[in-house]
Design a protein around this motif. Structure first.
Motif, PDB file in Angstrom:
ATOM      1  N   UNK A   1       0.863  -1.175   0.000  1.00 35.16           N
ATOM      2  CA  UNK A   1       0.000   0.000   0.000  1.00 35.16           C
ATOM      3  C   UNK A   1       0.901   1.227   0.000  1.00 35.16           C
ATOM      4  N   UNK A   2       0.634   2.142  -0.920  1.00 41.03           N
ATOM      5  CA  UNK A   2       1.380   3.388  -1.012  1.00 41.03           C
ATOM      6  C   UNK A   2       0.573   4.507  -0.369  1.00 41.03           C
ATOM      7  N   UNK A   3       1.255   5.408   0.313  1.00 45.83           N
ATOM      8  CA  UNK A   3       0.556   6.509   0.955  1.00 45.83           C
ATOM      9  C   UNK A   3       1.410   7.754   1.067  1.00 45.83           C
ATOM     10  N   UNK A   4       0.753   8.883   1.188  1.00 38.23           N
ATOM     11  CA  UNK A   4       1.433  10.157   1.342  1.00 38.23           C
ATOM     12  C   UNK A   4       1.226  10.692   2.757  1.00 38.23           C
ATOM     13  N   UNK A   5       2.336  10.907   3.463  1.00 34.78           N
ATOM     14  CA  UNK A   5       2.324  11.518   4.787  1.00 34.78           C
ATOM     15  C   UNK A   5       2.543  13.014   4.638  1.00 34.78           C
TER      16      UNK A   5
END
Length: 340
Positions: A43-47
């Motif tokens: 899973x890719x995500x932006x913090x």
């Protein structure tokens, strides 16, 4: 227009290194291992967080169907529409993920991508956040925030794993406008392999997306929306598993999965949401108090249910002109209920 050049441009916009960000906000992308149909996935995500600061609390943001994480930080529009950057400027951290099957995350076959699989992957992301595997901060408090189909997944995650400190559900009630949803699905959706923008994703026949031009009618109340935003939304649209959305609709939205949530809940909708409010939805979304009276039976006392209605907004309430009021209401709830 084909997907790859468009997607590359989009990711270049929303996946900047911290040094390239506007003053006061640091955003970075992290890829995490999760369980997926057929084995391991990612899973890719932006913090996004305040520059130079490390808040001890974080919001895990889960997008809806035919969206990806760009819903929370839409490229090509004024920053005032960005949930993530606005929260960061107000001192809060958010981690917006691409759900399995969308964005830069793993794209498993559509058929087994059911609500239980999606909820498990979000549970694993929660554990990554608490263990410090996102941005190097071991978050003490995690609030999981959903939109639309994402709200059904969020409800299932919180009710099953009891691992979050609070829950925000947006673009969802327990009495959807079934005739509108059915008509919208029939006229507004098509298989991904028929879509000019997304056809390069593959030929899986049970991944669908919106037809060109359908998003305005389904997701927006145009008296409270800008065409610029609708156009940007169209360029960043994504796919959704039809079997998955079916299980979310039944087991995450219509059935009282929310009754298993034992932490504070904020439920927010737009008053002009044609998919979940109004006569055909059997829900009065004219005020927070009327909405709460109808929705409260689906929650246990521990949820301390609080409701919010964004006047004039449609289904994708975070992308309407007055979305700042929705973000303010969320911040007020986070402060009062969770000290965040």
């Amino acid at each position: 227009m084909k997907l790859l050049p468009v997607l590359a441009a989009v990711l270049a916009t929303i996946s900047l290194t911290p040094a390239a960000h506007a003053a006061g906000v640091d955003c970075s992308v992290t890829t995490l291992p999760v369980s997926a149909p057929g084995g391991a996935g990612t899973v890719s995500g932006q913090l996004c967080k305040p520059a130079g600061a490390n808040p001890r609390s974080v919001q895990l943001l889960v997008h809806g169907g035919t969206y990806n994480r760009a819903y929370w930080d839409l490229p090509g529009v004024p920053e005032s529409y960005s949930y993530q950057r606005n929260m960061a400027r107000e001192g809060r951290a958010t981690f917006a993920v691409d759900r399995l099957g969308a964005g830069a995350s793993s794209r498993p076959p559509s058929l087994p991508l059911l609500i239980s699989v999606e909820a498990r992957s979000m549970h694993e992301v929660v554990q990554h956040l608490r263990a410090g595997r996102v941005g190097g901060t071991a978050y003490e408090k995690v609030v999981i925030v959903g939109h639309s189909v994402g709200s059904g997944i969020v409800a299932a995650e919180a009710a099953t794993y009891h691992d979050v400190d609070g829950v925000v559900l947006s673009g969802m009630t327990h009495m959807p406008a079934v005739p509108v949803l059915a008509l919208g699905a029939a006229l507004g959706l098509q298989p991904v392999f028929l879509d000019d923008l997304l056809a390069t994703l593959g030929s899986d026949p049970l991944y669908f997306t919106t037809r060109p031009g359908a998003r305005a009618g389904l997701f927006y109340a145009m008296d409270d929306a800008e065409q610029l935003v609708v156009n940007a939304d169209e360029l960043t649209k994504d796919q959704v598993s039809v079997p998955g959305i079916g299980t979310v609709a039944v087991f995450g939205i219509v059935l009282p999965t929310t009754y298993g949530i034992d932490v504070p809940v904020l439920q927010a909708v737009g008053s002009g949401d044609v998919l979940f409010c109004g006569l055909l939805a059997l829900r009065d979304c004219s005020s927070a108090s009327s909405l709460r009276a109808q929705e409260a039976p689906y929650y246990r006392p521990e949820a301390q249910l609080q409701t919010y209605v964004l006047p004039g907004a449609g289904h994708s309430l975070a992308l309407h002109r007055n979305a700042g009021a929705y973000r303010d209401a969320t911040r007020a709830w986070l402060s009062s209920k969770l000290g965040m």
